[in-house]
Every structure is written in C-alpha cells, then in structure tokens.
Design an enzyme around this catalytic site. Structure first.
Site, PDB file in Angstrom:
ATOM      1  N   GLY A 256      36.012  39.467  44.733  1.00 57.72           N
ATOM      2  CA  GLY A 256      36.866  38.386  44.283  1.00 57.72           C
ATOM      3  C   GLY A 256      36.114  37.343  43.501  1.00 57.72           C
ATOM      4  O   GLY A 256      36.713  36.357  43.037  1.00 57.72           O
ATOM      5  N   ASP A 257      34.809  37.526  43.359  1.00 54.11           N
ATOM      6  CA  ASP A 257      33.984  36.576  42.609  1.00 54.11           C
ATOM      7  C   ASP A 257      32.891  37.369  41.893  1.00 54.11           C
ATOM      8  O   ASP A 257      33.063  38.554  41.617  1.00 54.11           O
ATOM      9  CB  ASP A 257      33.408  35.514  43.562  1.00 54.11           C
ATOM     10  CG  ASP A 257      33.172  34.172  42.875  1.00 54.11           C
ATOM     11  OD1 ASP A 257      32.700  34.176  41.723  1.00 54.11           O
ATOM     12  OD2 ASP A 257      33.431  33.122  43.485  1.00 54.11           O
ATOM     13  N   ASP A 258      31.742  36.751  41.621  1.00 50.90           N
ATOM     14  CA  ASP A 258      30.691  37.445  40.885  1.00 50.90           C
ATOM     15  C   ASP A 258      30.168  38.636  41.677  1.00 50.90           C
ATOM     16  O   ASP A 258      29.928  38.542  42.885  1.00 50.90           O
ATOM     17  CB  ASP A 258      29.518  36.495  40.623  1.00 50.90           C
ATOM     18  CG  ASP A 258      29.943  35.258  39.853  1.00 50.90           C
ATOM     19  OD1 ASP A 258      30.816  35.376  38.977  1.00 50.90           O
ATOM     20  OD2 ASP A 258      29.403  34.173  40.138  1.00 50.90           O
ATOM     21  N   SER A 289      35.682  43.129  38.989  1.00 47.42           N
ATOM     22  CA  SER A 289      35.972  41.750  39.382  1.00 47.42           C
ATOM     23  C   SER A 289      36.882  41.103  38.340  1.00 47.42           C
ATOM     24  O   SER A 289      36.402  40.454  37.408  1.00 47.42           O
ATOM     25  CB  SER A 289      34.679  40.941  39.539  1.00 47.42           C
ATOM     26  OG  SER A 289      34.975  39.621  39.966  1.00 47.42           O
TER      27      SER A 289
END
Length: 472
Positions: A256-258, A289
């Site tokens: 959900g992020d990097d 992502s």
C-alpha cells in the site's frame, strides 16, 4: 542424526546439558544432518532447538509470547559457543513481540505461520528514533516491532518460505480513525546491528513497515514475498534507514506504500544524527503498488543517501518507478544513484522527483537546510501503459543537477497527459529517450548513463549451507 530438543527418546549424541533454574534444557549438536532441512545462511549454528520444547502450541489461538521469549533467552547462552537456531515447526503460532539475540537463527518451516497478537497490552512502548525526533503516526513514542533486536551481531531470520502475518487490519483501522497515541509497530526491526540476513519468507499484513533495519550494516535481504492490501496505510516493504552495505535481491512486493524506501532521518534530527544510507544494491526485484513507488529515496533523507545501485527491476500497476522525495529543511543529500534495466507496465509516472514534500516532524526545521540532489542516473528502460513520462520538480534556487537518462522507450496508455515531461529546477542530459524530454535535459549524442562496474563488498558475501537438524 540429531534429535530436536526435549525428545524423550534420544537419537544421536547430546553434547551439552544446561540446567537453567528448574528447567532442564537439552541442546543437541550434530556434525551430520541425515534427513535434516537444508538452507543457506551467513553462518550456521552449532546448537538447535524447537519452539515446542519451550511450551509452544501451534493452534493459532494459544499465546506463544512466553515460549518465544524463553526459547531465545535460553539459546542466547550459546552465542559464544557456535550460536543457536530456533526452529518454528508446522503450525499457527500466535505471539506478541519478542527480541532476538546475537549469533542466532530464527528458522520457519514451510508450514509454519507466525501470527502477530492483536492484544495491544503485549506490545512494548519504545522511545522515538533519535534521527526522527517523533513517531511517524503520533509524536510521543512508538510500539515495539513484532520481531526486534538492538546492538546485535550475526542474526538470521529465514525458512522454507514459512510465513509471518502481522494481522495489520487492527492497526490500520486505528490509524484511519485517528485513535493512535503511539506509532504503529513494524513487523521486523533491527537497530544498531551488524551482519543481518532476512530471507526465504512470506510476510503478510504488517501494521506498518514490514522490514526496517536502522543504524545497521552488512544486511542481506533476499527471496522475500511481501504482501499487503494495496490500500493499506504505510505498509512499506523494505526500508533501510541509516544503513550501510545492504543487498536486496529476488524479492516480490505488493504494498500500500513504497515497495522499497531508503531513508536516513528527518529534518534537524537527521541532520544532527548524521548517519547516511549508502552502498546499497537492489537486483531482480518486482513491485506492485498502485498508489506509491517501486523504490523511494526519502523523503526522510537528512543524513544523506548515496551509492545506490539498482538493476533488473519490474514494476506493474505502480504509481512510479524511482521517486526522489525531499523538501526545504531536509538538508542532507541524494547522490550517486545508478539504475539500469527497468521493465514497467501500467504506470502513472516513469520518473518522479519532488523538492516539495511537505511532511515535517515539527515547525523547527531550518529553512536554510537545503538538500543536495545530484548524480542521478537512469538507463535501459522500457515502459508501457504510461500516463506521464516524467514529473521532475527541484527547488527554486537549489536545482537538482547532473541527471542522466538514456535508452528509454515509453508508450502511453489510452489517456496520456498532454505534456509528457514536466521539468522545473532540474538540469542534466539525455540520449535516445522517447518521447523527447524537456529542454532542461537536452540530447547528448553517444551518451550512455554510467553504472558502476565494480562490486560492493556486500555482493561478494557467500552464504553457507546449513541444516536445521530437526524432524517433524
């Protein structure tokens, strides 16, 4: 042939018997492991134990916090005698946080699943990191990580693709509802440590970052499958933070992020702590992502980031490939970044740099602390289904310099941006880039952007063939 600890029938030779308190603990040493499970590690261990020998119950309901803590405490006595490994056998092992020890291996069987406790009272409270000055979710402190260690040497977390599930939904809900008084836990965090290996595991649903080595060195992370819902908050995959000599290879991350984020401290706290992230190699890496990036540099980069080498990279349905994030007040630097061989599909941006990342720990940052972004090199890129080729935004009166981009082919999706290159306060050169880049990145014939030909010391580390010496 070697028995596991605690067996009533002894098969083989028991080399050491320790009496610790009232508990009789048997530790088996073997020179051969007929039928044992083989794996590779930076170092093998002389002694071996199984979680069930310390009262572990793998039913997914019974708490094993005490079993993990007692097992590691007992096995820590073998640090000076060849080290020890703790084997997590088949089963579902519910547990709260536990700390590792030096010269130690945590090994997960392929049918082992560690489940993070959702009993918040089991999670210890830790002070904020000195290079950050506050927690990321809340200013005052943070929760300890599920698997934690500090000031350790020679630590291995590995398995036969066994799994660890952080059961992060509990924490994500609290984050979204703004009910956190402390920063959420990470799944694995090792601080001030040296010689670390994390490999051959499946990691699921971390409350926040999955793997966070910080103030550490000589780190190998390989063969990892990391998976969190694409809408989960701050579930970064691998975040080396003020770390030196790092090797990331053969990993697959859905986040959900990097997917990977390289950091080194936040504003005035990172400037004062002054510990860079450097000499980092990333190879054969795949990321998904949709709302973030494959590899981020920053935004917390106030201690500096340099000598990052990434190659053979794949991003699918990801917002951007490599993103440099910084701001006025960060200070520090991002320099000598080398990337080659990217295969990108369904991207919002291929190249993204920003000097206006607004997040700050507090209002006390120095507006004269300007980051130095220079020596950024990308080459050999194929991208399809792209909305916009590049968004490159430096800082007024402090441009990002020495940007090199060569041998790049970008194909658009059905709704591309009219202006494919948005460039402000940047300078550099390009060659064989389609579509043509902005005027501040002019064409230079016969150009191939550099990529180091030498190897980093961490790349030459050879793993040894080890055995669990255990049967199930």
């Amino acid at each position: 042939m070697c028995p596991r600890l605690g067996n009533s029938i002894v098969i083989g030779v028991i080399s050491v018997i320790l009496i610790l308190g009232s508990e009789k603990v048997k530790v088996a040493e073997c020179k051969a492991a007929n039928g044992g499970i083989e794996y590779t590690a930076i170092n093998c261990r002389k002694h071996s134990a199984v979680l069930t020998d310390f009262g572990g119950v793998g039913d997914g309901v019974t708490s094993n916090t005490k079993a993990f803590r007692n097992a590691i405490s007992n096995l820590s006595h073998y640090a000076s005698d060849g080290g020890a490994q703790l084997i997590v056998p088949p089963g579902k092992w519910l547990t709260g946080p536990f700390n590792l020890t030096s010269h130690f291996t945590l090994f997960l069987h392929n049918k082992a699943l560690i489940l993070a406790s959702q009993n918040e009272s089991e999670w210890p409270h830790l002070p904020v990191l000195p290079s950050y000055g506050r927690g990321r979710d809340a200013p005052h402190g943070r929760f300890g990580s599920l698997i934690f260690g500090t000031n350790l040497t020679d630590v291995v977390i590995t398995g036969q693709n066994g799994s660890i599930d952080g059961q992060g939904a509990y924490w994500w809900k609290k984050f979204h509802n703004k009910k956190l008084n402390l920063t959420r836990p990470y799944m694995i965090e090792l601080m001030y440590s040296d010689q670390i290996q994390i490999s051959s595991l499946t990691l699921l649903n971390s409350p926040s970052y999955f793997i966070h080595p910080v103030y550490s060195s000589n780190i190998i992370m390989q063969g990892l499958t990391i998976n969190a819902p694409i809408n989960s908050p701050n579930t970064d995959g691998i975040d080396p933070d003020s770390c030196t000599n790092v090797r990331i290879e053969d990993c697959y991350i859905v986040s959900g992020d990097d997917c990977v984020s390289i950091k080194s401290g936040w504003d005035e706290y990172g400037i004062k702590f002054a510990m860079p992230s450097q000499h980092i190699v990333i190879k054969r890496f795949t990321c998904v992502s949709p709302d973030s990036t494959m590899i981020a540099l920053g935004s917390e980069m106030s201690g500096g980031i340099s000598d990052v080498r990434a190659e053979d990279l794949t991003a699918i349905n990801t917002e951007s490939a490599i993103r440099i994030k910084t701001a006025v007040g960060r200070g520090g630097y991002v320099k000598d970044i080398f990337v080659k061989g990217m295969n990108l599909t369904t991207m919002k941006y291929v190249f993204w740099m920003t000097g206006a990342y607004k997040s700050h720990p507090d209002p006390n940052y120095d507006p004269k602390a300007l980051p130095n972004i220079t020596g950024i090199n990308y080459r050999d890129v194929v991208a399809t289904q792209v909305m916009m080729s590049a968004r490159l935004q430096g800082i007024s009166n402090n441009p990002f310099t020495n940007i090199c981009i060569s041998n790049v082919t970008i194909q658009f999706n059905e709704k591309p941006k009219k202006h494919q290159w948005n460039c402000t306060d940047v300078s550099g050169v390009t060659n064989k880039v389609t579509p043509p880049p902005c005027e501040s990145l002019p064409e230079k014939e016969q150009l191939q952007c550099p990529f180091p030909t030498n190897s980093l010391p961490i790349e030459s580390v050879k793993l040894k063939s080890c055995s669990t010496n255990a049967f199930f």
